[in-house]
Design an enzyme around this catalytic site. Structure first.
Site: not given
Ligand code: APR
Length: 324
Positions: A25, A47, A111, A191
């Site tokens: 992407g 992908d 995810n 993060h």
């Protein structure tokens, strides 16, 4: 790293390292461009089958950029895991990015399933590769990859601190009007919005930033750094940052492939360093031919330690939600 020297009857030929990008992407496409421009090796963009045409098209477009740029990397697109055998470096961006109003943690449900699938395939097809994870929520995704793949801790690392520190450097350079090349600083921890900019150690050309910027402005810069990813998500309206994340990961890949031993804040598996045990969290990491060769532990102040503990709590919570 695999042995790239082959002895042929005509003498030695050098085969290039193979870099496979899982997810083609926004970040994946830029990773391919940057890796090619640095001639880090041959590049495969992978992908899902639905996006096979997209990655094949991006690969062809990048091949057609070669005459203008002059790089000799070979770039291909695929949705077949068999094409990823003997990969030296994987960079994983597979997954969905944030939309306005979302935290990185909101991406976990979708995810995580993708990361488990990717880890299983990488283990099967290239068990000796060095793996850089970018997908969010980063600290939990890199933990999940490590757990599911069973890879050794020196071969798995997350890209976060490099980007967060780069953002901190950017804002210090913008504030002082001085070259970003001379700004040194680090951001540790998870993060997310609880990340820990170590302002005490930030310098411009060796001069402490605390002598160059007022405490109020420094506080504003720290705050902006913590939410810098969200600032871009809001501006985009549909997706998250991709140029700087891609370049940050390429620096890490380059340090591995060229054994540079750069010191980069990365999400590495801590086993006692900074008092952290069994979690991936942003710490100064030496990356060389051995992968994650060392974590540079150093003494934090009481306040910094407290902030690191808060960010660790956030990471622990997200990791516990993975059920791994
Ligand atoms: N295997 C491979 N690729 C996958 C898979 C999978 N199982 N599932 C999804 N993808 C692909 C998508 O088809 C898409 O092309 O991952 C790609 C993700 O690209 P983008 O949606 O453009 O997202 P990007 O901006 O590149 O960010 C990717 O990195 O920074 C993080 O939060 C961000 O988690 C997000 C990731």
């Amino acid at each position: 790293m695999t042995d790239n020297l082959n002895n042929s009857s005509e003498g030695f030929t050098m085969s290039k390292p193979k870099i496979s990008l899982i997810g083609g992407g926004q970040i994946g496409g830029n990773l391919a461009l940057l890796a090619a421009q640095k001639e880090l090796g041959d590049i495969v963009i992978f992908d899902i089958p639905k996006a096979e045409g997209m990655v094949k098209g991006k690969a062809l477009d990048l091949m057609q950029l070669r005459p203008h740029d002059g790089y000799d990397s070979n770039i291909t697109g695929t949705s077949d895991w068999n094409d990823l055998k003997n990969t030296d470096v994987f960079i994983i961006t597979a997954g969905i990015p944030r939309k306005p109003g979302m935290d990185r943690e909101d991406l976990l449900g979708i995810n995580l399933g993708i990361m488990k699938d990717v880890a299983t395939h990488i283990k099967e097809h290239a068990p000796n590769a060095f793996v850089i994870v970018i997908s969010n929520p980063l600290d939990a995704m890199v933990y999940a990859f490590h757990k599911v793949s069973g890879f050794s801790k020196n071969m798995v690392v997350g890209m976060a601190g490099a980007l967060d520190s780069g953002r901190f450097r950017t804002f210090i350079a913008m504030e002082t009007g001085l070259s970003v090349q001379d700004v040194t600083c680090m951001v540790l921890g998870g993060h997310g919005d609880s990340m820990v900019p170590i302002t005490r150690l930030a310098t411009v050309g060796g001069v402490p930033v605390t002598d160059l910027i007022s405490p109020e402005r420094l506080k504003a810069i720290e705050d902006r750094t913590r939410v810098a990813g969200g600032e871009i998500v809001k501006l985009f309206g549909n997706g998250s940052a991709f140029y700087a994340p891609a370049q940050s990961a390429i620096e890490m890949a380059e340090s591995y492939l060229r054994d540079k031993k750069r010191v980069i804040p990365c999400a590495s598996l801590c086993e006692g360093e900074f008092g952290v045990n069994g979690y991936f969290i942003g710490v100064p990491t030496v990356i060389g031919a051995g992968g994650v060769e060392k974590i540079l532990d150093f003494t934090l102040t009481g306040d910094e330690k407290a902030e690191l503990n808060s960010t660790l709590d956030v990471v622990k919570k997200t990791v516990s939600e993975t059920g791994l």
